[in-house]
Write a protein that holds these residues in place. Sequence first.
Motif, short mmCIF file in Angstrom:
data_model
loop_
_atom_site.label_atom_id
_atom_site.label_comp_id
_atom_site.label_asym_id
_atom_site.label_seq_id
_atom_site.Cartn_x
_atom_site.Cartn_y
_atom_site.Cartn_z
N UNK A 165 0.84 -1.19 0.00
CA UNK A 165 0.00 0.00 0.00
C UNK A 165 0.88 1.25 0.00
N UNK A 166 2.16 1.08 -0.31
CA UNK A 166 3.16 2.15 -0.19
C UNK A 166 3.77 2.08 1.19
N UNK A 167 3.01 2.40 2.19
CA UNK A 167 3.32 2.13 3.61
C UNK A 167 2.02 1.63 4.23
N UNK A 168 2.14 0.73 5.18
CA UNK A 168 0.93 0.25 5.83
C UNK A 168 1.14 -1.09 6.50
N UNK A 169 0.21 -1.45 7.37
CA UNK A 169 0.26 -2.72 8.06
C UNK A 169 -1.14 -3.18 8.40
N UNK A 170 -1.24 -4.34 9.03
CA UNK A 170 -2.54 -4.89 9.41
C UNK A 170 -2.36 -5.83 10.59
N UNK A 171 -3.22 -5.69 11.60
CA UNK A 171 -3.29 -6.65 12.70
C UNK A 171 -4.50 -7.53 12.46
N UNK A 172 -4.33 -8.85 12.55
CA UNK A 172 -5.44 -9.77 12.47
C UNK A 172 -5.55 -10.53 13.79
N UNK A 173 -6.77 -10.78 14.21
CA UNK A 173 -6.99 -11.53 15.46
C UNK A 173 -8.42 -12.08 15.45
N UNK A 174 -8.63 -13.13 16.21
CA UNK A 174 -9.98 -13.64 16.44
C UNK A 174 -10.39 -13.49 17.89
N UNK A 175 -9.56 -12.82 18.67
CA UNK A 175 -9.81 -12.58 20.09
C UNK A 175 -10.62 -11.29 20.23
#
Length: 350
Positions: A165-175
């Motif tokens: 995305x150029x710069x960027x991140x993502x947190x994934x969780x099911x909690x």
Amino acid sequence: MLESGYLTQGPQAAEFERLVSKHTGSRFGFATSSATTGIHLALHAAGVKPGDEVIIPDFSFPATANAVIQQGAVPVFVDIELSTFNLDPRLLREAFTTRTRAVMPVHAFGLPADMGPINAVAAEFGVPVIEDAACALGGSYRGREAGALGDAGVFSFHPRKIITTGEGGMITTSDESLAERISVLRSHGAVRGSHFMSFVDAGYNYRLSDVHAAIGVVQMGRLASIMSDRWRLADRYALELDGVEGVTAPTVPDGSVHAFQSYVVLLDDAIDRDAVIDGMRARDIETTLGTYSMHLQPYFRDRFGIADEMLPMATRAHRSALTLPLYPQLSDEEVSEVSATLADVIGSQK
């Protein structure tokens, strides 16, 4: 997209979160301004406080440890397996102390760490596992996608990663409780009411703009094609490098799928890796080290003073791992050229 009127976090960010969380099989996704801010946010949301300890592998980009330090906690460096470049789960138990509050394995270069034993040991001590999955979108372990192998996972969308995305991140969780904490902390510690916001914590501005997220939505539509190209090129490298003296190609354990964000080989001790980089560059082929053994870097060396013999595999990887070009536009013929040139450059050292 600009006509929508959304420039900060909006519907494109929500759609990007939906696509990534769906891909991983996680209930929730939270787009962030980078993977580094995502890791910091996940650590805070998981309850890591100043003075706590977080166990991480020594062989990783320093952002892994930097986020721990930014939370006021202490990184505890554990050695790796040379065959995978990942945290050695056999060494995990001895790294625990009464101050340990989280374990953060790194999926090195896109290969998921051995999460079965890592999760088992963490569960014994009652601490969460946060995956540094920065490089691992598209990788999997025992049929489950990276990012859904611990309590939370964090991806990077820097231009060198699987999608960008150029710069960027993502947190994934099911909690669900962890997700609620992340949601509040990501946006200034605010909870929106019917008329205005209430600020219930000292949070951060770690959101991803809709402009960046829109790029990510398009990239997710191309993920299958991107991964197919990376796997094809990795197979081609394995074929071309078979029999090249002094070079060990990446291995993929049974039950794992390597995302091949980078194609990293291990050179024999007798080979001068840095001279190989120079030799390849002289022939117009750019290569680089694998990543960093953090205890060798000035900040961590001066602060923690860890001797090389305490982390022998990470030390060796720092000095002998070599990253070869790999990106979807690379041709089979170019892979052959890189491999032949590598063999020639190594041969010239003898």
